[in-house]
Design a protein around this motif. Structure first.
Motif, short mmCIF file in Angstrom:
data_model
loop_
_atom_site.label_atom_id
_atom_site.label_comp_id
_atom_site.label_asym_id
_atom_site.label_seq_id
_atom_site.Cartn_x
_atom_site.Cartn_y
_atom_site.Cartn_z
N ILE A 1 0.83 -1.21 0.00
CA ILE A 1 0.00 0.00 0.00
C ILE A 1 0.86 1.25 0.00
CG2 ILE A 1 -1.69 1.33 1.32
CD1 ILE A 1 -2.82 -1.13 -0.13
N GLU A 2 1.96 1.23 0.75
CA GLU A 2 2.86 2.39 0.77
C GLU A 2 3.40 2.66 -0.64
OE1 GLU A 2 6.98 3.90 2.99
OE2 GLU A 2 6.40 1.78 3.04
N ASN B 1 0.49 4.00 -2.76
CA ASN B 1 0.21 5.40 -2.38
C ASN B 1 1.23 6.34 -3.01
OD1 ASN B 1 -1.05 4.94 1.05
ND2 ASN B 1 -2.07 4.77 -0.91
N THR B 2 2.47 5.91 -3.04
CA THR B 2 3.54 6.73 -3.62
C THR B 2 3.40 6.84 -5.13
OG1 THR B 2 5.04 6.08 -1.82
CG2 THR B 2 6.04 7.03 -3.79
N HIS C 1 -3.62 2.37 4.36
CA HIS C 1 -3.96 3.27 3.25
C HIS C 1 -4.07 4.71 3.72
CE1 HIS C 1 -5.50 4.72 -0.44
NE2 HIS C 1 -6.79 4.59 -0.20
N GLN C 2 -3.31 5.62 3.08
CA GLN C 2 -3.20 7.00 3.55
C GLN C 2 -3.79 8.05 2.61
OE1 GLN C 2 -1.87 7.90 6.61
NE2 GLN C 2 -1.90 5.69 6.97
N ARG C 3 -4.20 7.67 1.40
CA ARG C 3 -4.62 8.67 0.43
C ARG C 3 -6.07 8.45 -0.01
NH1 ARG C 3 -0.06 9.71 -4.09
NH2 ARG C 3 -1.60 11.34 -4.57
N GLN D 1 -7.32 7.91 -3.61
CA GLN D 1 -7.11 6.61 -4.25
C GLN D 1 -8.12 5.62 -3.70
OE1 GLN D 1 -2.80 6.35 -3.11
NE2 GLN D 1 -2.48 5.89 -5.29
#
Length: 372
Positions: free
Chosen positions: A134-135, A138-139, A179-181, A184
């Motif tokens: 996921i990182e 996300n990037t 998940h940070q975004r 998305q």
């Protein structure tokens, strides 16, 4: 589903579960059902983004695993994110790397934490976990990202597939946490192998999490076509009607028609560009080898009804000559045509659903023994 993502079903076939919809993303709409070309390394092989747009493609795929190895997600982010880096302005989906790890069966070890494998590039030991997948995604910055999953092999025992499917669910929970975004959309993947009870259990568990979309994974890994059809026909109707449904790794005519009749919206496959690199054209439901002698002096278009650049400007004889000469242009022209063919095929199905003529125009594929 978040405010920047939405799915609207516009029409449904009166005789099947086939539906025509509209999937909204931050980089535009996708008219479903729709075939999505695969751009593994931030490029659809031999085709420029401008040429790709002319095929009618709306959404494409890139691969988390491969982009992590080369050039690295940091480079992609430094280039402005995946869209800007590769020059594609439409929606993009990245898969999680789970399938690629599955294919590295000789080089990887799966534990509850994640997967450890040896890079085929330089032999470096790499650890891919749900959080790391996921990182990376996300990037990279695609519109749709996929949860990290375990793709069980075929054949496998019920016990082994059950353990794998349960692990995929636990990994999904970790993906959601990581998940940070919010711009998305994170899709979950229904696994379960060929065991329909496990597919049903997985679909029920995943839909409780209310994700923006759902995929059916773990097909086309060696099982016969009739089992793939059974899996899709059982699983797709169990997924939420107000969310997009994505069948991973499928792109033949018959498989797509069967899946669409079951309520699937999105497809991807490497077939159009892979076959192009072998001198093969997809024409009106058939597979043509342009190396065959009959094409040497055939000066008609590959498909007189096809609007693509290859069919509008060149003859079968010319493309056959390019294939025989191993000229790069052959692979470009065949890729343009093959992608156009599959995108047009799903577009025609969409139009048939909207006019409630799906069974009249495409029902024969449901009973056909043809593979393509």
């Amino acid at each position: 589903m978040s405010a920047i993502f939405s799915f609207q079903s516009l029409a449904q076939c009166s005789q099947t579960k086939a539906r025509a919809g509209l999937f909204s993303t931050p980089h535009g709409f996708v008219e479903t059902p729709k075939f999505m070309p695969v751009g593994t390394l931030a490029t659809v092989k031999t085709v420029t983004p401008a040429q790709l747009k002319e095929t009618g493609a709306q959404m494409i795929l890139s691969n988390t695993y491969h982009l992590h190895l080369q050039p690295g997600e940091g480079i992609v982010a430094g280039g402005g994110g995946l869209h800007k880096f590769m020059g594609w302005k439409g929606p993009i989906l990245t898969d999680s790397g789970g399938f690629q790890v599955f294919s590295l069966s000789e080089m990887r070890k799966i534990t509850e934490e994640g997967v450890t494998f040896r890079s085929p590039h330089d032999g470096q030991i790499i650890k891919l976990t749900p959080e790391r997948s996921i990182e990376i995604q996300n990037t990279l910055g695609a519109d749709v990202i996929m949860a990290f999953d375990e793709c069980p092999p075929y054949p496998a025992t019920h016990q082994d597939v059950e353990a794998s499917t349960q692990r995929t669910y636990r990994w999904l929970e970790r993906c959601i946490t990581a998940h940070q975004r919010p711009e998305q959309a994170l899709f979950g993947i229904v696994q379960g192998g060929v065991y329909l009870d496990l597919r049903a259990q997985a679909a029920h568990a995943l839909t409780q999490l209310d994700l923006p979309g759902y995929a059916i994974g773990g097909v086309s890994v060696g099982e016969p076509p009739e089992l793939i059809a059974q899996i899709v026909q059982t699983t797709a109707p169990l997924l939420p009607p107000d969310k997009p449904r994505y069948l991973m790794g499928v792109g033949t005519y018959r498989e797509m028609v069967i899946a669409i009749a079951s309520g699937v919206d999105l497809f991807d496959c490497v077939i159009p560009t892979r076959w192009a690199r072998h001198g093969t054209a997809m024409v009106k439901g058939e597979r043509w080898n342009l190396k065959n002698a009959k094409f040497r002096d055939d000066f008609t278009p590959m498909d007189e009804t096809c609007p693509c650049y290859a069919c509008q400007n060149f003859s079968r004889a010319y493309i056959s000559h390019l294939v025989r000469s191993q000229e790069i242009l052959a692979y470009t022209l065949l890729s343009i045509h093959n992608i156009t063919e599959l995108v047009r095929f799903t577009q025609k199905i969409r139009e048939a659903i909207l006019s409630d003529r799906f069974m009249a125009e495409f029902g024969h594929w449901l009973n056909s023994s043809a593979e393509y």
